[in-house]
Design an enzyme around this catalytic site. Structure first.
Site, PDB file in Angstrom:
ATOM      1  N   GLU A 116     -69.591  -2.284 -38.420  1.00 23.05           N
ATOM      2  CA  GLU A 116     -70.574  -2.230 -37.331  1.00 23.05           C
ATOM      3  C   GLU A 116     -70.128  -3.029 -36.110  1.00 23.05           C
ATOM      4  OE1 GLU A 116     -74.166  -3.452 -39.424  1.00 23.05           O
ATOM      5  OE2 GLU A 116     -74.522  -1.378 -40.027  1.00 23.05           O
ATOM      6  N   ARG A 134     -67.284  -9.178 -47.478  1.00 23.88           N
ATOM      7  CA  ARG A 134     -68.290  -8.117 -47.674  1.00 23.88           C
ATOM      8  C   ARG A 134     -67.658  -6.716 -47.695  1.00 23.88           C
ATOM      9  NH1 ARG A 134     -72.445  -7.783 -43.815  1.00 23.88           N
ATOM     10  NH2 ARG A 134     -74.154  -7.488 -45.263  1.00 23.88           N
ATOM     11  N   LYS A 181     -72.973  -4.594 -51.438  1.00 20.10           N
ATOM     12  CA  LYS A 181     -74.405  -4.274 -51.385  1.00 20.10           C
ATOM     13  C   LYS A 181     -74.783  -3.464 -52.625  1.00 20.10           C
ATOM     14  CE  LYS A 181     -75.424  -4.586 -46.471  1.00 20.10           C
ATOM     15  NZ  LYS A 181     -76.046  -4.019 -45.267  1.00 20.10           N
ATOM     16  N   ASP A 192     -77.623   1.099 -47.643  1.00 21.95           N
ATOM     17  CA  ASP A 192     -78.003  -0.132 -46.962  1.00 21.95           C
ATOM     18  C   ASP A 192     -79.414  -0.576 -47.336  1.00 21.95           C
ATOM     19  OD1 ASP A 192     -78.003  -2.245 -45.233  1.00 21.95           O
ATOM     20  OD2 ASP A 192     -78.333  -1.078 -43.422  1.00 21.95           O
ATOM     21  N   GLU A 224     -86.249  -5.590 -44.584  1.00 21.21           N
ATOM     22  CA  GLU A 224     -85.809  -4.736 -43.471  1.00 21.21           C
ATOM     23  C   GLU A 224     -86.326  -3.297 -43.603  1.00 21.21           C
ATOM     24  OE1 GLU A 224     -81.567  -4.618 -42.836  1.00 21.21           O
ATOM     25  OE2 GLU A 224     -81.737  -3.034 -41.335  1.00 21.21           O
TER      26      GLU A 224
HETATM   27  C1  GCU Z   1     -77.770  -3.431 -41.792  1.00 25.24           C
HETATM   28  C2  GCU Z   1     -78.673  -4.156 -40.831  1.00 25.24           C
HETATM   29  C3  GCU Z   1     -77.893  -4.965 -39.853  1.00 25.24           C
HETATM   30  C4  GCU Z   1     -76.913  -5.881 -40.582  1.00 25.24           C
HETATM   31  C5  GCU Z   1     -76.069  -5.060 -41.531  1.00 25.24           C
HETATM   32  C6  GCU Z   1     -75.186  -5.901 -42.437  1.00 25.24           C
HETATM   33  O1  GCU Z   1     -77.082  -2.425 -41.140  1.00 25.24           O
HETATM   34  O2  GCU Z   1     -79.491  -3.241 -40.166  1.00 25.24           O
HETATM   35  O3  GCU Z   1     -78.808  -5.722 -39.097  1.00 25.24           O
HETATM   36  O4  GCU Z   1     -76.113  -6.560 -39.687  1.00 25.24           O
HETATM   37  O5  GCU Z   1     -76.879  -4.313 -42.376  1.00 25.24           O
HETATM   38  O6  GCU Z   1     -75.516  -6.006 -43.605  1.00 25.24           O
HETATM   39  O7  GCU Z   1     -74.179  -6.438 -42.011  1.00 25.24           O
END
Ligand code: GCU
Length: 672
Positions: A276, A309, A350, A355, A383
């Site tokens: 991300e 991660r 995870k 997610d 979340e």
């Molecule tokens: C999800 C979440 C993000 C977070 C990401 C992560 O996508 O919406 O806010 O940063 O997980 O676990 O790194």
């Protein structure tokens, strides 16, 4: 009287169930032990109104009528206590809490106090416990400006306006809550390390982090720092952050040496890389093993570990391209690297392939990695599960995960795999979870969401505990057990146990996931992610819905053991709550109850809303029992939950009605 701030450590006055000695002898060791003795004396003072004399000793005196906090030093003894374990013995003339080590002693003290609070102490009682998960980690997603990513209970306990800013007493109370449920590691900053947070590993900020570390240390909790993989470039002004570049490795070694000067017992770094938008080894055509191992070598001399991660996926997907499946990503990236990580690297995976969805399968990496240390990541902060406005009791989710059988060999349920790492095994060393606390007076926004933090600690300590047992424990510890308190506790337990199922019913149907409002992730937006880059689609049309992840589709099912693959391949045997995660089905697909998929979607959404109404009614029955502010604050959350649940029900039902033109068999109102 419920003091929300005290959570499950209410320590209401009780009558001692056994004769209580006035002296505590505590065997000398270190500061966690001193703290354990302090916690014991303070707890007893509140519970029994007794002021105890605490005396440090080298060797325990015999024959004394006292409480003894001791260490089990006898090497080679048959029933030697396990790491962080303890034993409690209540004898006629003495009380013994014996531990394997300092953390064990602290945990023994908290267990003793909770037994006393719940009226469960009796003569000849003998309890022996040790944590099943070696690593019991809390992750904070706190930003330096004081906000919390995905935080729903006020601002950060640690930061404000670009700097550390904390109340020592509050942090101490927080550490107490965490230690009382056995947490032993905490990462203090967001995994997205941006802006000022990049400076955390510089002298100025480290001196503040060291103060936090000192508080948590007394409670047996070691700090982790989230770091930015691009720091050599962004902070160190090197031309690159390439993990195979010698100057980059040298920069991290030096940096680690500095960090460990400030926090000598730092547990290590937590890293979100190539995910991300965060920098990572892919930028330099390197593997994640290259990246993790380079960092691992930097912290190794100090006993540090790298928690890396596995939330790595392409977030620039083209929705038009049906061949690409985000669910495959973690396994596709990390399974081929199994065995290529250093021994102080731990992968953090995870729980599911997506997610933290309300319902998704367990990640196929569990059971499949046999040469790499790894832990499971959960989310306590809600979340996707209602933002601590809607009640969603998460131990129910976690119990399902723990009971999942990976079917790689024997004893292959997740709960059976939680053990210290052993080469060649697929043991899971423990858990990390994104926490749900903030500066709100009750810590978690929704007072009943305290049960999720409590439940996390308890279930990873002992994965055999059921969601029901934990709900009961928490409710009694929180609401009490005398007279009307008992009713409050009973109702709280009952509501908690209904909450996840209700939430799941009014949410995205049958594991199809992501029908939420983009960005915020609260409330329905059925096509909110449908034409976006995030790779989470349901592709509903007039006839069908879901993603075909079988051999004929994206092939995701092939990432599981042959046994699970065959279960997931066949819609007739696939667990129904994940049906649309694995299959693309027609609305008239007949489910096990003989009804169509469409009718089941309608039924669930009507029922889910009705269940939210009945939870609210149950809560209202406590109006005369509970103190006003607690009653009202929870009630106002339920009122907001009803608005949300109604929106979910009606938007989902209307969406499918409009798509199909088929109404509800039972004639309930669907808006057109
Ligand atoms: C999800 C979440 C993000 C977070 C990401 C992560 O996508 O919406 O806010 O940063 O997980 O676990 O790194």
């Amino acid at each position: 009287m419920l003091k929300e701030y005290d959570c499950w450590l209410q320590y209401r006055k009780v009558t001692a169930q056994v004769n209580f000695p006035k002296t505590v002898f505590v065997q000398k060791r270190g500061e966690v032990t001193d703290n354990a003795a302090r916690e014991f004396a303070a707890g007893i003072e509140r519970l029994l109104g007794l002021k105890l004399a605490v005396k440090q000793i080298k060797t325990p005196p015999t024959n004394d009528n006292a409480v003894f906090l001791l260490f089990d030093d006898k090497e080679g003894k048959n029933e030697k206590l396990k790491t962080e374990g303890f034993k409690i013995n209540i004898l006629q003339n003495k009380i013994l809490i014996t531990a394997a080590d300092e953390n064990g002693l602290l945990y023994g003290v908290y267990r003793f106090l909770s037994l006393l609070a719940n009226g469960e102490l009796k003569y000849d009682l003998e309890i022996s416990e040790s944590p099943v998960s070696p690593l019991r980690i809390i992750n904070h997603w706190d930003n330096f400006d004081g906000t919390i990513e995905r935080g729903y209970a006020g601002n950060s306990l640690f930061y404000k306006n670009g700097n550390f800013n904390f109340d020592i007493k509050r942090i101490e109370d927080y550490a107490r809550l965490l230690a009382s449920v056995g947490i032993n590691r905490i990462s203090i900053n967001n995994v997205n390390v941006r802006d000022k947070a990049k400076l955390l590993i510089t002298k100025e900020y480290l001196s503040e982090a060291a103060k936090l570390a000192a508080i948590f240390r007394r409670f047996g909790i070691r700090l982790l720092l989230s770091i930015n993989f691009g720091a050599p470039w962004s902070l160190g002004k090197l031309p690159t952050s390439d993990p195979l570049d010698a100057s980059v490795a040298a920069w991290w070694k030096e940096r680690a040496a500095l960090i460990y000067k400030y926090i000598p017992d730092l547990a290590g770094f937590l890293v979100k890389a190539d995910s991300e938008g965060e920098p990572g080894p892919f930028q330099y055509n390197r593997t994640h093993a290259d990246g993790a191992n380079m960092l691992a070598k930097a912290v190794k001399p100090f006993g540090g570990e790298i928690i890396w991660r596995c939330f790595v996926y392409n977030c620039q997907q083209d929705w038009r391209d049906k061949s690409f499946d985000r669910a495959r990503a973690s396994y596709d990236h990390f399974k081929p690297l199994d065995g290529s990580f250093d021994d102080n690297v731990i992968l953090q995976i995870k729980f599911g392939p997506y997610d933290f969805q309300v319902r998704e399968p367990v990640s196929p990496l569990f059971g499949a990695l046999t040469k790499t240390r790894h832990i499971m990541e959960l989310q306590i902060t809600q979340e996707y599960t209602g933002h601590q406005i809607d009640l969603c009791y998460l131990p129910s989710v976690w119990q399902d995960i723990l009971e999942f059988d990976t079917s790689h060999g024997q004893n292959s349920k997740i709960m059976d795999l939680i053990k210290p790492y052993k080469e060649g095994s697929s043991y899971i060393e423990g858990f990390a979870a994104v926490v749900n606390v903030g500066l709100d007076n009750n810590w978690t926004g929704h007072t009943l969401a305290q049960a999720n933090l409590y439940g996390y600690g308890r279930i990873i300590w002992n994965p055999c505990l059921t969601a029901k047992e934990i709900a009961k424990e928490w409710s009694v510890l929180s609401f009490g057990k005398e007279n009307t308190e008992q009713k409050a506790a009973q109702i709280a337990e009952d509501i908690l146990l209904k909450s996840y199922r209700a939430y799941e019913k009014y949410n995205a149907p049958f594991g199809v996931c992501f029908m939420v409002t983009p960005n915020s992730h609260y409330g329905p937006n059925i096509e909110g992610y449908e034409f976006s880059r995030w790779g989470t689609y349901h592709r509903a049309d007039a006839k069908e819905i879901g993603i075909d992840r079988t051999k004929k589709g994206t092939g995701y099912t092939g990432q599981y053991s042959p046994n699970n693959e065959s279960i997931y391949e066949d819609p007739a045997v696939c667990p129904e709550n994940q049906l649309l995660f694995f299959h693309r089905l027609k609305y008239d697909f007949i489910m096990k109850n003989g009804k169509t998929l469409l009718q089941n979607i309608y039924d669930n959404h009507f029922e889910g809303y009705d269940e939210a109404v009945s939870m609210t009614e149950e809560w209202k029955s406590l109006s005369k029992i509970l103190e006003k502010d607690v009653y009202k604050s929870v009630l106002s959350r339920f009122e907001r939950q009803l608005v949300n649940a109604r929106e979910w029900r009606d938007q989902i039902n209307t969406y499918f009605f409009r798509r199909t033109g088929i109404g509800d068999k039972n004639g309930r109102k669907i808006f057109d």
